[in-house]
Write a protein that holds these residues in place. Structure first.
Motif, PDB file in Angstrom:
ATOM      1  N   GLU A 374       0.831  -1.208   0.000  1.00  0.00           N
ATOM      2  CA  GLU A 374       0.000   0.000   0.000  1.00  0.00           C
ATOM      3  C   GLU A 374       0.864   1.255   0.000  1.00  0.00           C
ATOM      4  N   ALA A 375       1.934   1.238   0.805  1.00  0.00           N
ATOM      5  CA  ALA A 375       2.818   2.400   0.848  1.00  0.00           C
ATOM      6  C   ALA A 375       3.502   2.618  -0.498  1.00  0.00           C
ATOM      7  N   GLY A 376       3.906   1.528  -1.162  1.00  0.00           N
ATOM      8  CA  GLY A 376       4.560   1.668  -2.457  1.00  0.00           C
ATOM      9  C   GLY A 376       3.641   2.241  -3.512  1.00  0.00           C
ATOM     10  N   VAL A 377       2.405   1.778  -3.569  1.00  0.00           N
ATOM     11  CA  VAL A 377       1.445   2.308  -4.542  1.00  0.00           C
ATOM     12  C   VAL A 377       1.169   3.783  -4.250  1.00  0.00           C
ATOM     13  N   TRP A 378       0.989   4.108  -2.993  1.00  0.00           N
ATOM     14  CA  TRP A 378       0.739   5.507  -2.610  1.00  0.00           C
ATOM     15  C   TRP A 378       1.912   6.394  -3.016  1.00  0.00           C
ATOM     16  N   HIS A 379       3.134   5.943  -2.744  1.00  0.00           N
ATOM     17  CA  HIS A 379       4.317   6.757  -3.033  1.00  0.00           C
ATOM     18  C   HIS A 379       4.501   6.939  -4.538  1.00  0.00           C
ATOM     19  N   VAL A 380       4.269   5.872  -5.307  1.00  0.00           N
ATOM     20  CA  VAL A 380       4.380   5.977  -6.765  1.00  0.00           C
ATOM     21  C   VAL A 380       3.412   7.013  -7.305  1.00  0.00           C
TER      22      VAL A 380
END
Length: 504
Positions: A374-380
């Motif tokens: 979830e953090a990776g998708v948000w950051h991207v």
């Protein structure tokens, strides 16, 4: 497991729930004239005629024509804007309208473009920092002739990675671990009912998140409680059917299925509301009871733990949803979010099929890394939004967006592969040589899939994961499954990055 908005992202941003509201193109007469001029092109011709008629007269007061009512309204703003000055987020709109702005007759024509594209007063105020439709049109038109407005770009600020979201991964593990330990003491039909209920919960939590963000300014209590009712019914029915199919104890299968599905639904409610502390407290006593069952297996202890697993998280979720909200608890509220549930169920089916082929322990990093996903998708997506505010052409956006998304997927895959290497050092049944490539490629595909889900590619993604699950069931080697899935997701990723809306 991807949550939504993240999606919210998974569903926040311009492609989140607010992004569904698209205004229709304006039509009807613009002024009170005997000639009916309809559609945006008619509006532009009429506005051009008005401008030509006024070129030899005195300078006009700043005013605009309402595209829906034909009345003239003042657009005089109390704010002072220098030529070429734009709010940072309004640059996203300017990027799309740059060609139209260069040929616009006046600010009113730009207002027609904006409204035809679904950007009304409310959206421009809340999301783009303008005072309204005509204020935004005037700021955009004011750039015409300034020569270097778009060259004075703000210094891009790289958003910080949301490390705090990593805790959500272990949180996802709590209800599944408690249910698995309890079901293990109740027989084979209970384990099968657990698997079915857990897979149902995987997809249903995405629907829960969608319902929660459908009413962003209040807790949609009635609607969220309705999702709990659906969870309980689906779990009871599914568990009973599985137990009957296996020739086992039907009441036991129904109890396990209902309890696990209900606890998963409650977990989705608590996570969507950000109640991590209450989430941990709600699953503490069921997890303790599951530990007792593991140490001292007995049917009465397992049934007691099962009751705790159903009751405590549900009561906690009912407590936090006491504000009733305006959304009704019915099919009309759930229907828009059911495609996300189908997508989640397809992902769950592929995960279950993969775990049958590789074992459960090698996939433990995938569960623990749900928060990192979830953090990776948000950051991207945050980095793509920064690019949309600081770059002015689509080729420039693609040059930034492509490595951002692909490196994000690669980084997530490598991180979970490294976690698997660490787990292999422990006395666990993990065959590192046969599972490392599978877990790394599968994890990278999960991030691409989650990002594409936020771009509304749900039908395609559902088909990919359903076909993947079927291929695994028919004997496709897990590394080949992971590789083919990743390749299947690359083409829509490249295509989606060619759409400027993906950067919002």
């Amino acid at each position: 497991m991807t949550g939504s908005r993240s999606g919210d992202v998974v569903r926040g941003g311009l492609l989140g729930p607010a992004g569904k509201d698209r205004a229709t193109a304006p039509g009807g007469p613009v002024d009170q004239t005997p000639v009916a001029v309809s559609g945006p092109l008619g509006v532009f011709r009429e506005l051009a005629a008005q401008r030509g008629a006024s070129e030899h007269g005195a300078s006009r007061r700043p005013s605009s024509t309402s595209l829906h009512t034909g009345t003239r309204v003042s657009t005089t703003s109390t704010r002072l804007h220098l030529p070429g000055e734009l709010p940072e987020r309004l640059r996203e709109v300017d990027l799309k309208l740059a060609a139209d702005r260069s040929n616009a007759v006046d600010a009113e024509e730009l207002a027609a473009y904006l409204e035809a594209d679904g950007l009304g007063d409310e959206v421009l105020r809340d999301r783009y920092g303008a005072d309204g439709l005509f204020d935004a049109a005037e700021m955009l038109y004011r750039q015409k002739g300034t020569g270097g407005a778009l060259d004075r770009l703000p210094t891009p600020t790289t958003p910080a990675f949301p490390w705090q979201m990593l805790l959500r991964g272990p949180m996802y593990l709590l209800p599944g671990l408690a249910g698995l330990l309890i079901a293990g003491a109740l027989g084979a039909e209970a384990k099968a009912a657990f698997v079915l209920a857990a897979a149902f919960g995987w997809g249903w939590t995405m629907t829960v998140a969608g319902v929660r963000y459908a009413e962003p300014f209040a807790v949609p209590g009635r609607a969220l409680r309705g999702t709990l009712l659906v969870s309980a019914g689906a779990g009871l029915l599914g568990g009973a059917v599985v137990a009957a199919a296996l020739g086992g104890d039907v009441p036991t299968g129904a109890r396990v299925g209902g309890a696990v599905a209900l606890s998963s639904g409650a977990a989705g409610v608590l996570l969507s509301l950000g109640r991590l502390g209450q989430f941990a407290g709600a699953f503490a006593s069921p997890l303790l009871a599951a530990g007792v069952v593991l140490a001292l297996p007995s049917r009465p202890a397992a049934l007691f733990g099962l009751a705790l697993l159903a009751a405590v998280p549900t009561l906690t979720a009912l407590n936090v949803t006491r504000p009733r909200g305006s959304l009704p608890a019915g099919l009309t509220t759930l229907r828009p979010h059911l495609p996300h549930a189908a997508y989640g169920w397809a992902m769950a089916a592929a995960f279950v099929a993969l775990s049958v082929r590789t074992g459960t322990w090698p996939l433990l990093p995938v569960i623990l890394g749900a928060g990192l996903l979830e953090a990776g998708v948000w950051h991207v997506q945050e980095r793509l939004q920064v690019a949309a505010r600081t770059l002015r052409t689509l080729p420039d956006l693609r040059r930034v967006g492509l490595p951002t998304v692909l490196l994000g997927a690669a980084g997530y895959g490598v991180a979970l592969g490294a976690a698997l290497v660490v787990l292999a050092l422990l006395p666990l049944p993990i065959h590192l040589q046969t599972t490392l490539l599978t877990v790394t490629l599968y994890s990278a595909g999960l991030l691409l899939s989650s990002w594409l889900a936020n771009q509304r590619r749900l039908a395609f993604l559902t088909a990919v994961w359903v076909l993947g699950a079927a291929a695994l069931a028919l004997g496709l080697p897990p590394p080949l499954f992971a590789l083919l899935t990743l390749l299947a997701l690359l083409f829509p990723t490249l295509h989606t990055l060619s759409d400027p809306r993906s950067y919002r």
